[in-house]
Design a protein around this motif. Sequence first.
Motif, PDB file in Angstrom:
ATOM      1  N   VAL A  67      35.592  29.842  41.175  1.00 31.89           N
ATOM      2  CA  VAL A  67      36.957  29.805  41.701  1.00 31.89           C
ATOM      3  C   VAL A  67      37.047  30.664  42.965  1.00 31.89           C
ATOM      4  O   VAL A  67      37.731  30.317  43.922  1.00 31.89           O
ATOM      5  N   VAL A  68      36.313  31.768  42.969  1.00 32.41           N
ATOM      6  CA  VAL A  68      36.330  32.688  44.112  1.00 32.41           C
ATOM      7  C   VAL A  68      35.462  32.157  45.248  1.00 32.41           C
ATOM      8  O   VAL A  68      35.850  32.221  46.412  1.00 32.41           O
ATOM      9  N   TRP A  69      34.267  31.672  44.911  1.00 37.85           N
ATOM     10  CA  TRP A  69      33.332  31.147  45.907  1.00 37.85           C
ATOM     11  C   TRP A  69      33.064  29.677  45.612  1.00 37.85           C
ATOM     12  O   TRP A  69      31.994  29.308  45.107  1.00 37.85           O
ATOM     13  N   ALA A  70      33.992  28.839  45.951  1.00 38.70           N
ATOM     14  CA  ALA A  70      33.885  27.408  45.639  1.00 38.70           C
ATOM     15  C   ALA A  70      32.860  26.691  46.517  1.00 38.70           C
ATOM     16  O   ALA A  70      32.450  25.579  46.204  1.00 38.70           O
ATOM     17  N   ASP A  71      32.436  27.334  47.601  1.00 38.59           N
ATOM     18  CA  ASP A  71      31.527  26.686  48.549  1.00 38.59           C
ATOM     19  C   ASP A  71      30.054  26.853  48.200  1.00 38.59           C
ATOM     20  O   ASP A  71      29.194  26.374  48.932  1.00 38.59           O
ATOM     21  N   VAL A  72      29.743  27.527  47.095  1.00 34.06           N
ATOM     22  CA  VAL A  72      28.352  27.728  46.692  1.00 34.06           C
ATOM     23  C   VAL A  72      28.188  27.263  45.242  1.00 34.06           C
ATOM     24  O   VAL A  72      29.174  27.134  44.513  1.00 34.06           O
ATOM     25  N   PRO A  73      26.951  27.025  44.810  1.00 35.51           N
ATOM     26  CA  PRO A  73      26.739  26.644  43.407  1.00 35.51           C
ATOM     27  C   PRO A  73      27.301  27.716  42.464  1.00 35.51           C
ATOM     28  O   PRO A  73      27.304  28.903  42.797  1.00 35.51           O
ATOM     29  N   PRO A  74      27.778  27.314  41.290  1.00 37.95           N
ATOM     30  CA  PRO A  74      28.416  28.256  40.363  1.00 37.95           C
ATOM     31  C   PRO A  74      27.575  29.483  40.005  1.00 37.95           C
ATOM     32  O   PRO A  74      28.109  30.587  39.938  1.00 37.95           O
ATOM     33  N   VAL A  75      26.283  29.330  39.797  1.00 42.82           N
ATOM     34  CA  VAL A  75      25.456  30.497  39.454  1.00 42.82           C
ATOM     35  C   VAL A  75      25.354  31.451  40.649  1.00 42.82           C
ATOM     36  O   VAL A  75      25.347  32.667  40.481  1.00 42.82           O
ATOM     37  N   GLU A  76      25.321  30.912  41.861  1.00 43.34           N
ATOM     38  CA  GLU A  76      25.330  31.761  43.062  1.00 43.34           C
ATOM     39  C   GLU A  76      26.648  32.525  43.149  1.00 43.34           C
ATOM     40  O   GLU A  76      26.677  33.706  43.490  1.00 43.34           O
ATOM     41  N   ALA A  77      27.744  31.864  42.840  1.00 44.78           N
ATOM     42  CA  ALA A  77      29.046  32.531  42.831  1.00 44.78           C
ATOM     43  C   ALA A  77      29.058  33.648  41.791  1.00 44.78           C
ATOM     44  O   ALA A  77      29.541  34.757  42.057  1.00 44.78           O
ATOM     45  N   ALA A  78      28.496  33.377  40.615  1.00 48.24           N
ATOM     46  CA  ALA A  78      28.425  34.394  39.560  1.00 48.24           C
ATOM     47  C   ALA A  78      27.555  35.564  39.999  1.00 48.24           C
ATOM     48  O   ALA A  78      27.868  36.726  39.718  1.00 48.24           O
ATOM     49  N   TRP A  79      26.476  35.282  40.715  1.00 52.31           N
ATOM     50  CA  TRP A  79      25.594  36.335  41.246  1.00 52.31           C
ATOM     51  C   TRP A  79      26.378  37.243  42.195  1.00 52.31           C
ATOM     52  O   TRP A  79      26.315  38.462  42.101  1.00 52.31           O
ATOM     53  N   ARG A  80      27.114  36.648  43.097  1.00 53.74           N
ATOM     54  CA  ARG A  80      27.901  37.426  44.056  1.00 53.74           C
ATOM     55  C   ARG A  80      28.925  38.311  43.340  1.00 53.74           C
ATOM     56  O   ARG A  80      29.081  39.487  43.673  1.00 53.74           O
TER      57      ARG A  80
END
Length: 121
Positions: A67-80
């Motif tokens: 939801v926060v980083w919709a422009d990257v794959p979900p696991v990448e968003a979770a990493w961030r």
Amino acid sequence: MEPKDAELYDQLVGYLAAEGAVEEDTDAGVVTLTEFDHQPLAQPLHLHVTPTSLGRHLRTGASDAAVVWADVPPVEAAWRLFLVRLEAAVRTAKTGETELVLDPSGVRSQRPDQPPRRSSR
């Protein structure tokens, strides 16, 4: 293709080593941080994490982080999001709170004599 647990763990240890000084104890599932963001820590902090626990943690939180980083794959968003929360836990750890543990909200610091709380994830 989604990264494997071991790859995520290696990425974390590499990131921490690039940002400071760490020691790995893979048998105990602990990464000890003595320096973070290129600054010595007042007390060593012990991040309790294994490849399996990190992978599970990131995948469980992936949809929320997306939801926060919709422009990257979900696991990448979770990493961030994990890195943001790890940094917050390191910076806000009180004296004596030397243990960093994964929890549903990210990462928290606690005293070594506190019993671990069960994660709801």
